[in-house]
Design an enzyme around this catalytic site. Structure first.
Site, PDB file in Angstrom:
ATOM      1  N   GLY A  51       0.775  -1.231   0.000  1.00 34.68           N
ATOM      2  CA  GLY A  51       0.000   0.000   0.000  1.00 34.68           C
ATOM      3  C   GLY A  51       0.806   1.281   0.000  1.00 34.68           C
ATOM      4  O   GLY A  51       0.225   2.355  -0.164  1.00 34.68           O
TER       5      GLY A  51
ATOM      6  N   GLU B 263       4.965  -6.124   2.243  1.00 34.30           N
ATOM      7  CA  GLU B 263       4.575  -6.617   0.918  1.00 34.30           C
ATOM      8  C   GLU B 263       4.440  -5.474  -0.077  1.00 34.30           C
ATOM      9  O   GLU B 263       3.368  -5.238  -0.634  1.00 34.30           O
ATOM     10  CB  GLU B 263       3.230  -7.351   1.020  1.00 34.30           C
ATOM     11  CG  GLU B 263       3.213  -8.506   2.013  1.00 34.30           C
ATOM     12  CD  GLU B 263       1.810  -9.054   2.251  1.00 34.30           C
ATOM     13  OE1 GLU B 263       0.821  -8.380   1.899  1.00 34.30           O
ATOM     14  OE2 GLU B 263       1.705 -10.159   2.800  1.00 34.30           O
TER      15      GLU B 263
ATOM     16  N   ARG C 116       3.323  -1.520  -5.568  1.00 27.90           N
ATOM     17  CA  ARG C 116       3.321  -0.261  -6.301  1.00 27.90           C
ATOM     18  C   ARG C 116       4.519   0.649  -5.974  1.00 27.90           C
ATOM     19  O   ARG C 116       5.086   1.274  -6.860  1.00 27.90           O
ATOM     20  CB  ARG C 116       2.036   0.485  -5.965  1.00 27.90           C
ATOM     21  CG  ARG C 116       1.798   1.779  -6.681  1.00 27.90           C
ATOM     22  CD  ARG C 116       0.675   2.565  -5.983  1.00 27.90           C
ATOM     23  NE  ARG C 116      -0.474   1.728  -5.664  1.00 27.90           N
ATOM     24  CZ  ARG C 116      -1.486   1.489  -6.492  1.00 27.90           C
ATOM     25  NH1 ARG C 116      -1.503   2.049  -7.672  1.00 27.90           N
ATOM     26  NH2 ARG C 116      -2.486   0.715  -6.115  1.00 27.90           N
TER      27      ARG C 116
ATOM     28  N   ARG D 136      -6.123   1.368 -15.612  1.00 26.42           N
ATOM     29  CA  ARG D 136      -6.295   2.106 -14.354  1.00 26.42           C
ATOM     30  C   ARG D 136      -7.135   3.376 -14.489  1.00 26.42           C
ATOM     31  O   ARG D 136      -7.969   3.649 -13.626  1.00 26.42           O
ATOM     32  CB  ARG D 136      -4.942   2.399 -13.704  1.00 26.42           C
ATOM     33  CG  ARG D 136      -4.178   1.114 -13.329  1.00 26.42           C
ATOM     34  CD  ARG D 136      -2.941   1.379 -12.486  1.00 26.42           C
ATOM     35  NE  ARG D 136      -3.292   1.874 -11.178  1.00 26.42           N
ATOM     36  CZ  ARG D 136      -3.170   3.132 -10.789  1.00 26.42           C
ATOM     37  NH1 ARG D 136      -2.668   4.038 -11.608  1.00 26.42           N
ATOM     38  NH2 ARG D 136      -3.553   3.493  -9.583  1.00 26.42           N
TER      39      ARG D 136
ATOM     40  N   TYR E 294     -10.214   3.042 -12.099  1.00 28.24           N
ATOM     41  CA  TYR E 294     -10.114   3.776 -10.830  1.00 28.24           C
ATOM     42  C   TYR E 294     -10.105   5.284 -11.032  1.00 28.24           C
ATOM     43  O   TYR E 294      -9.787   6.012 -10.086  1.00 28.24           O
ATOM     44  CB  TYR E 294      -8.806   3.440 -10.105  1.00 28.24           C
ATOM     45  CG  TYR E 294      -8.450   1.995  -9.956  1.00 28.24           C
ATOM     46  CD1 TYR E 294      -9.317   1.099  -9.328  1.00 28.24           C
ATOM     47  CD2 TYR E 294      -7.222   1.514 -10.396  1.00 28.24           C
ATOM     48  CE1 TYR E 294      -8.955  -0.225  -9.160  1.00 28.24           C
ATOM     49  CE2 TYR E 294      -6.852   0.191 -10.226  1.00 28.24           C
ATOM     50  CZ  TYR E 294      -7.730  -0.680  -9.613  1.00 28.24           C
ATOM     51  OH  TYR E 294      -7.371  -1.986  -9.443  1.00 28.24           O
TER      52      TYR E 294
ATOM     53  N   CYS F 190     -13.859   0.414 -28.429  1.00 22.95           N
ATOM     54  CA  CYS F 190     -15.245   0.868 -28.546  1.00 22.95           C
ATOM     55  C   CYS F 190     -15.897   0.999 -27.186  1.00 22.95           C
ATOM     56  O   CYS F 190     -16.822   0.242 -26.847  1.00 22.95           O
ATOM     57  CB  CYS F 190     -16.028  -0.116 -29.409  1.00 22.95           C
ATOM     58  SG  CYS F 190     -15.172  -0.460 -30.931  1.00 22.95           S
ATOM     59  N   GLU F 191     -15.389   1.899 -26.367  1.00 19.52           N
ATOM     60  CA  GLU F 191     -15.940   2.180 -25.041  1.00 19.52           C
ATOM     61  C   GLU F 191     -15.634   3.642 -24.744  1.00 19.52           C
ATOM     62  O   GLU F 191     -14.499   4.086 -24.951  1.00 19.52           O
ATOM     63  CB  GLU F 191     -15.212   1.367 -23.944  1.00 19.52           C
ATOM     64  CG  GLU F 191     -15.262  -0.120 -24.084  1.00 19.52           C
ATOM     65  CD  GLU F 191     -16.387  -0.754 -23.288  1.00 19.52           C
ATOM     66  OE1 GLU F 191     -17.061  -0.043 -22.521  1.00 19.52           O
ATOM     67  OE2 GLU F 191     -16.589  -1.965 -23.466  1.00 19.52           O
TER      68      GLU F 191
ATOM     69  N   TYR G 233       0.418  -2.530 -11.913  1.00 21.89           N
ATOM     70  CA  TYR G 233      -0.964  -2.723 -12.365  1.00 21.89           C
ATOM     71  C   TYR G 233      -1.173  -2.161 -13.774  1.00 21.89           C
ATOM     72  O   TYR G 233      -2.241  -1.674 -14.109  1.00 21.89           O
ATOM     73  CB  TYR G 233      -1.947  -2.105 -11.350  1.00 21.89           C
ATOM     74  CG  TYR G 233      -1.656  -2.574  -9.943  1.00 21.89           C
ATOM     75  CD1 TYR G 233      -1.971  -3.879  -9.568  1.00 21.89           C
ATOM     76  CD2 TYR G 233      -1.010  -1.763  -9.022  1.00 21.89           C
ATOM     77  CE1 TYR G 233      -1.662  -4.349  -8.300  1.00 21.89           C
ATOM     78  CE2 TYR G 233      -0.691  -2.228  -7.749  1.00 21.89           C
ATOM     79  CZ  TYR G 233      -1.022  -3.516  -7.396  1.00 21.89           C
ATOM     80  OH  TYR G 233      -0.698  -3.977  -6.140  1.00 21.89           O
TER      81      TYR G 233
HETATM   82  C1  PLP Z   1      -1.959  -6.090  -3.789  1.00 19.00           C
HETATM   83  C2  PLP Z   1      -1.415  -6.494  -2.479  1.00 19.00           C
HETATM   84  C3  PLP Z   1      -0.204  -5.967  -2.020  1.00 19.00           C
HETATM   85  C4  PLP Z   1       0.570  -4.917  -2.757  1.00 19.00           C
HETATM   86  O1  PLP Z   1      -0.079  -3.698  -2.728  1.00 19.00           O
HETATM   87  P1  PLP Z   1       0.644  -2.393  -3.301  1.00 19.00           P
HETATM   88  O2  PLP Z   1      -0.339  -1.336  -3.119  1.00 19.00           O
HETATM   89  O3  PLP Z   1       0.951  -2.632  -4.719  1.00 19.00           O
HETATM   90  O4  PLP Z   1       1.862  -2.171  -2.471  1.00 19.00           O
HETATM   91  C5  PLP Z   1       0.290  -6.441  -0.826  1.00 19.00           C
HETATM   92  N1  PLP Z   1      -0.377  -7.366  -0.104  1.00 19.00           N
HETATM   93  C6  PLP Z   1      -1.550  -7.882  -0.504  1.00 19.00           C
HETATM   94  C7  PLP Z   1      -2.211  -8.906   0.324  1.00 19.00           C
HETATM   95  C8  PLP Z   1      -2.109  -7.461  -1.701  1.00 19.00           C
HETATM   96  O5  PLP Z   1      -3.273  -7.968  -2.095  1.00 19.00           O
END
Ligand code: PLP
Length: 427
Positions: free
Chosen positions: A240, A274, A277, A313, A317, A356-357, A385
């Site tokens: 995140g 984890e 992005r 994206r 979003y 076509c959107e 992504y």
């Molecule tokens: C998608 C995801 C991430 C990575 O998220 P980012 O925003 O790309 O850092 C980490 N952990 C889990 C469980 C995810 O689904």
């Protein structure tokens, strides 16, 4: 975070390779990635959290080409996976499976067996029913596995509703009240060692506060579990962290660490992160060529050879991607990715694809230098992504992917052909 896409004499380069050269030799649309950017972003997160000796699990789903996974395997990175297909990719890339964590609300029996056989580090558990199933399978296989329960600390990460994942009303994880019951029921199993807590509250989170709030709630929960005699060894704080879609938008890794590390110091918890992005976002751009210019009402449309099937994206979003020509006249030299740019002589364009959107656009009402047919455009911060979410919609073969390293580049995924479109179809 810094990247390695820079203008030299008003001509865009990835590291030491000109994007005009890549467009000429590989054609367009094409994703171009920078090896140095992947490596430096990974290293910055590792350094920022070094005090806690973290396991960094690069999140595969944002950018999953095996040549890129290889870069991470070579740096001894861990991997965050969400499917058996991603486990297969990590294995193909030579990644260490004992550094893999696996989240997904819908792990199939086959995926669970494969992950147990591979000896992954943690199953990140999304529901009681899933945990029961993993216990059944591990017991039958007589194999010991580790698991972390994904909890929802119910914080609002203030990001797009489609990418908010840590509120109570979500399909992911379990809320804190239910989490305690899960430990009481399954926390002392012989084969599945429930010794971790996992959170992933949304993405992108461009401030540290949601992490602080989520961690405080989660740490209190861990205290209470420990008081009840449960052995909690690891905390996985998910991904995140933001990327710079505009200059300076995302906190630096050191900023996140400055807020997070003090909360975890002396807690005797192994930290797992984890990031997706924040590592891959600024490591890739998407290059596309202007096919036609067209007026419609007050608007000017730049119709390009890239589309929502390549980069979804904006359509999905309403995401912002900075766009600028690969070659510019000196008066349009750009200092930084801004929204809007403040340069005299720019004009408003809707940058749209051939699909076509009406939703097929990469930018709306965007100030750009005057454009002409055949101009090359760079769509920035497309590494996360981007290609990973691409499709063949409208029977458009997927774009090529190119990895630059210093003064050379390699095509790491060839452009798809028409034959690729029908290869899996039977007549
Ligand atoms: C998608 C995801 C991430 C990575 O998220 P980012 O925003 O790309 O850092 C980490 N952990 C889990 C469980 C995810 O689904």
């Amino acid at each position: 975070m810094a990247d390695f896409f820079n203008y030299q004499d008003n001509n865009l380069f990835c590291e030491e390779v000109s994007l005009e050269q890549i467009a000429r030799e590989v054609s367009t649309p094409t994703y171009v990635y920078s090896t140095a950017t992947f490596k430096s972003h990974y290293q910055k997160i590792l350094d920022a959290f070094a005090e806690l000796d973290p396991l960094i699990c690069y999140s595969v789903k944002g950018c999953s080409n095996i040549n890129i996974l290889k870069l991470f395997a070579e740096m001894d990175s861990g991997f965050d996976i969400v499917s058996g297909g991603e486990l297969f990719r990590v294995l193909q890339a030579g990644g260490q499976t004992d550094r893999v964590v696996y989240a997904s609300v819908g792990k199939t029996d086959q995926e669970i067996r494969q992950a147990i056989d591979a000896g992954i580090a943690y199953f990140n558990i999304e529901s009681e029913a899933e945990l029961q199933n993993i216990i059944n399978i591990a017991t039958e296989m007589r194999k010991e596995v580790r698991a972390a329960l994904r909890v929802n600390p119910d914080v609002d990460p203030k990001t797009h509703r489609h990418t908010t994942t840590g509120k109570k009303e979500t399909k992911f994880g379990v809320d804190l009240e239910r989490a305690e019951d899960v430990f009481k029921k399954f926390g002392r199993n012989q084969f599945v060692k429930l010794t971790g807590i996992h959170i992933h509250i949304g993405s992108p989170i461009n401030s540290v506060e949601p992490y602080i709030e989520a961690l405080n709630k989660t740490l209190a929960f861990i205290d209470s579990l420990r008081n009840q005699g449960f052995n909690i060894e690891a905390i996985d704080i998910g991904g995140g962290f933001g990327a710079d879609y505009t200059a300076g938008q995302a906190p630096a890794a050191a900023d996140y660490a400055a807020a997070i590390v003090p909360l975890l110091r002396d807690k005797n918890l192994h930290l797992i992160l984890e990031p997706g992005r924040s590592i891959s976002g600024n490591a890739g751009i998407f290059i596309t060529r202007v096919l036609y210019l067209k007026k419609g009402g007050d608007k000017t449309f730049a119709i390009i050879d890239g589309a929502m099937n390549d980069l979804i994206r904006p359509a999905l979003y309403e995401a912002f991607h900075f766009i600028w020509p690969v070659r510019v006249d000196p008066e349009f030299a750009i200092e930084k990715k801004a929204d809007p740019v403040e340069i005299a002589g720019t004009q408003k364009f809707d940058v749209v694809g051939p699909i076509c959107e009406t939703g097929d656009y990469l930018a709306r009402d965007r100030l750009l230098p005057p454009l002409q047919r055949d101009d090359l455009l760079a769509v920035f911060t497309a590494g996360a992504y981007g290609f990973a979410m691409s499709s063949q919609y409208n029977s458009r073969p997927r774009a090529a992917e190119v990895l630059v390293d210093g003064d050379s580049y390699k095509v790491i995924r060839r452009r798809e052909t028409y034959q690729d479109l029908i290869d899996h179809e039977k007549m």
